[in-house]
Design a protein around this motif. Structure first.
Motif, PDB file in Angstrom:
ATOM      1  N   GLY B  24      20.560  34.037 -52.272  1.00 49.70           N
ATOM      2  CA  GLY B  24      20.152  35.046 -51.293  1.00 49.70           C
ATOM      3  C   GLY B  24      21.263  35.286 -50.294  1.00 49.70           C
ATOM      4  N   ILE B  25      20.876  35.597 -49.076  1.00 40.50           N
ATOM      5  CA  ILE B  25      21.860  36.043 -48.100  1.00 40.50           C
ATOM      6  C   ILE B  25      22.293  34.904 -47.179  1.00 40.50           C
ATOM      7  CG2 ILE B  25      22.215  37.604 -46.143  1.00 40.50           C
ATOM      8  CD1 ILE B  25      19.913  39.282 -47.720  1.00 40.50           C
ATOM      9  N   LEU B 380      21.422  48.282 -49.772  1.00 35.79           N
ATOM     10  CA  LEU B 380      21.851  48.285 -51.169  1.00 35.79           C
ATOM     11  C   LEU B 380      22.187  46.890 -51.679  1.00 35.79           C
ATOM     12  CD1 LEU B 380      24.123  51.442 -51.272  1.00 35.79           C
ATOM     13  CD2 LEU B 380      22.126  51.038 -52.706  1.00 35.79           C
ATOM     14  N   VAL B 381      22.809  46.083 -50.824  1.00 34.79           N
ATOM     15  CA  VAL B 381      23.257  44.780 -51.315  1.00 34.79           C
ATOM     16  C   VAL B 381      22.199  43.697 -51.170  1.00 34.79           C
ATOM     17  CG1 VAL B 381      25.688  45.299 -50.873  1.00 34.79           C
ATOM     18  CG2 VAL B 381      24.371  44.071 -49.144  1.00 34.79           C
ATOM     19  N   GLN B 386      23.101  36.693 -54.745  1.00 37.91           N
ATOM     20  CA  GLN B 386      23.721  35.982 -53.628  1.00 37.91           C
ATOM     21  C   GLN B 386      24.659  36.918 -52.875  1.00 37.91           C
ATOM     22  OE1 GLN B 386      26.305  32.506 -54.393  1.00 37.91           O
ATOM     23  NE2 GLN B 386      25.264  31.528 -52.677  1.00 37.91           N
ATOM     24  N   VAL B 387      24.480  36.944 -51.564  1.00 36.44           N
ATOM     25  CA  VAL B 387      25.349  37.744 -50.705  1.00 36.44           C
ATOM     26  C   VAL B 387      25.948  36.810 -49.664  1.00 36.44           C
ATOM     27  CG1 VAL B 387      25.504  39.694 -49.120  1.00 36.44           C
ATOM     28  CG2 VAL B 387      23.858  39.758 -50.999  1.00 36.44           C
ATOM     29  N   GLU B 400      18.566  43.903 -42.106  1.00 36.49           N
ATOM     30  CA  GLU B 400      18.172  43.766 -43.518  1.00 36.49           C
ATOM     31  C   GLU B 400      18.788  42.533 -44.155  1.00 36.49           C
ATOM     32  OE1 GLU B 400      19.379  46.402 -42.074  1.00 36.49           O
ATOM     33  OE2 GLU B 400      18.463  48.266 -42.802  1.00 36.49           O
ATOM     34  N   LEU B 401      19.906  42.063 -43.569  1.00 38.46           N
ATOM     35  CA  LEU B 401      20.609  40.942 -44.186  1.00 38.46           C
ATOM     36  C   LEU B 401      20.345  39.648 -43.423  1.00 38.46           C
ATOM     37  CD1 LEU B 401      23.972  42.631 -45.210  1.00 38.46           C
ATOM     38  CD2 LEU B 401      21.966  42.169 -46.604  1.00 38.46           C
TER      39      LEU B 401
END
Lengths: 202, 417
Positions: B24-25, B380-381, B386-387, B400-401
């Motif tokens: 995930g982020i 979008l991302v 995984q970000v 959002e992140l």
């Protein structure tokens, strides 16, 4: 690194560092090994170095290393005169000799075409090769230059040059190592092996 | 895929750091110069075997150390694997996969895949063609590792050929001076002439080598551009919401060098499509390259450069019929750069060999974007497996992140959330 040592040791490390495959650390190790060795051993090494320069020459015919005017392969009468294998370096001759497959003669070019290092056809022993081919005894030239960019360029230069002389010009195949597993071959080699596949006899 | 554990030894500013990273982020937050980018750079390096910040490996090794080690545990589907890369200053790098050394470092490539967004990406749009060529080639190598050796062979051939052109041209120039000075005396300058003809004799050989390797590279790049095209158009639409469609075409120097192609003939869409179709065939490209080189030879000798080949090509980006470079605003240029990265992400995740989503790395990009683009990019991302993102201040990270967060301060990395 050698700046940390003085005089003779620094000189020796600097000289050894010039050798291929020897880095600063290796040069240091060898230098101290020499220092710790018997004087007689060191003298033998020094003598061997001097002798190799004094005694070894290059064969006037093929360019291989020799102790006389001609190398032992060129004077060997049992060799097949109709085939010449063209290689880059004397050590390639040794590699092919180990196979005991090839009974013809050799021709050592002394390198490969490499414009970056200022090596063109005139710097290689190509004119000597043409002279050897002139009398028509040789019917096949086997090109065994390295399978890299410079070796391929040299091979294709030679094949263009020899193409019109009416003799067979062949190139060593690239392919899979014997006794290995297919899965361990890299893509390039495997691709080449595919290109050069041979028909099996039933 | 995602990287679940990362351990660095003497990499950049880090003597030693070990992190467990969730899927995930994850945000790495801290003031500039504290080592945020170094962390994500290491993961990017495992993907591309090159850094997005420097072209040589030397700066990656911590000052005064002999080697840096990047070790990462990667979860691909339900299979974990451990990739270990040893960067040696001034010596060949070494790689190990699942604790076993691999014979060639290339064998470890493609295990970790990543797409890196960085402030430098603006150069994809505004920079020189070499930036776009590198973008294409890096992506090609990730998709087809075999092309790494085609690319390096091509570079080698090009260097050899250009050196030859330079030396042959120099001899030619020298001879011209000689003959001008001693116009009456014939027979002078024969040695220069001899050297020149020796150089020219081998030029044919290098032409053939350049055409053989260069045609493979061009065909692969054109194929890539075609695969990127739909992703690029849709990514741009999503990022910018602006009018106009983003299109990309491969501009081949070998096509441009053709004498019979009037420049406007290529402007009609069908002619352009036909031209592209032909570039997909290595045998056609090879013949064209050979033809162009023989035609351009006097010019090449005069200038001492190789005038046709993949090293002179470019990817043209066109937005609503206008070239992006020079016409697009700063904000639009950013949208295009983001679209290029997003399109590579889509292409890599759709690739059967890839093991799912590549790791998405957003290095300091949010500070560069306006609020609208920031929110769109974030949306979008966010769904990616995984970000990893870095930011100097927490406020720059879009809502959002929201996810895990590490604070990075003077080389200390602490998980705070």
């Amino acid at each position: 690194m050698s700046t940390a040592y003085e005089g003779a040791v620094a000189d020796l490390i600097a000289e050894l560092g010039q050798l291929p495959g020897v880095g600063p650390k290796g040069a240091q190790r060898i230098a101290f090994h020499v220092l710790a060795s018997d004087t007689a051993d060191v003298a033998r090494l020094a003598e061997a170095l001097i002798q190799v320069k004094a005694r070894v020459r290059f064969c006037v015919v093929c360019g291989n290393v020799a102790e006389a005017e001609k190398c032992r392969i060129c004077v060997d009468e049992r060799r097949n005169d109709t085939q010449i294998c063209v290689v880059e370096e004397p050590r390639d001759v040794v590699a092919i000799e180990r196979t005991r497959e090839f009974r013809g003669r050799y021709h050592v070019l002394g390198g490969a075409i490499n414009p970056i290092n200022g090596i063109g056809p005139d710097e290689l022993r190509i004119r000597e090769l043409m002279t050897r081919l002139a009398d028509g005894t040789v019917t096949e030239v086997i090109i065994a230059t390295d399978p890299n960019v410079e070796g391929e360029a040299t091979a294709s230069y030679l094949s263009r040059l020899l193409g019109s002389m009416g003799l067979a010009v062949t190139r060593l195949a690239s392919g899979l190592p014997v006794g290995g597993d297919l899965e361990y071959a890299d893509e390039i080699t495997l691709g080449r092996a595919f290109e050069g596949r041979v028909t099996m006899r039933a | 895929m995602h990287v679940s554990d990362l351990a660095l030894t003497d990499f950049r500013s880090y003597p030693e750091v070990v992190l467990a990273i969730p899927a995930g982020i994850t945000a790495f937050v801290g003031p500039n110069g504290q080592g945020k980018t170094n962390l994500v750079e290491s993961i990017g390096y495992l993907g591309a075997f090159s850094s997005h910040r420097v072209s040589s490996d030397a700066p990656l090794v911590r000052q005064g150390c002999e080697r840096a080690v990047i070790r990462a545990r990667v979860q691909r589907g339900d299979r974990p694997s451990v990739v270990e890369l040893e960067l040696n200053a001034g010596r060949a790098n070494k790689a190990r996969v699942d604790r076993a050394p691999v014979p060639r470092i290339r064998d470890a490539a493609g295990i970790v895949r990543s797409v890196v967004f960085a402030p430098e990406d603006l150069a994809l749009v505004k920079g020189d063609p070499d930036v776009r060529r590198r973008f294409l080639d890096d992506l090609l190598v990730q998709l087809t590792p075999r092309l790494a050796s085609v690319r390096s062979d091509y570079d080698r051939v090009l260097k050899q050929r250009t050196t030859l052109l330079k030396s042959a041209g120099a001899v030619r120039g020298g001879r011209r001076a000689v003959s001008a000075a001693a116009e009456e005396e014939s027979g002078g300058g024969t040695s220069a002439g001899g050297a020149r003809s020796a150089a020219l004799r081998t030029l044919d050989v290098w032409d053939a080598q350049l055409a053989a390797t260069g045609s493979q590279l061009i065909a692969a790049r054109v194929d890539l551009v075609r695969r990127l095209r739909p992703h690029l158009a849709s990514a741009y639409e999503q990022v910018s919401s602006a009018q106009g469609e983003l299109a990309v075409t491969y501009r081949a120097s070998v096509t441009q060098a053709r004498p019979d192609d009037a420049p406007d003939a290529l402007d009609s869409p069908s002619a352009a499509a036909d031209a592209e179709e032909e570039l997909l065939r290595p045998d056609v490209v090879e013949a064209r390259l050979l033809e162009a080189m023989s035609r351009l030879r006097p010019k090449e000798l005069e200038r001492g450069v190789s005038l046709v080949g993949p090293h002179r090509d470019d990817a043209d980006l066109v937005l609503g019929g206008m070239p992006v470079k020079g016409y697009a605003s700063h904000g639009e240029s950013w949208s295009v750069a983001l679209a290029m990265r997003l399109a590579s992400f889509e292409l890599l995740r759709g690739d059967d060999w890839g093991g799912g989503d590549p790791v998405l790395i957003l290095d300091d990009v949010f500070a560069e974007l306006d609020g609208r683009r920031r929110a769109r990019l974030a949306a979008l991302v966010a769904p990616a497996e995984q970000v990893l993102l870095t930011s100097a201040v927490a406020e720059d990270v879009p809502a959002e992140l929201d996810g895990a967060r590490f604070d990075v301060m003077a080389g200390e990395v602490t998980r705070v959330r």
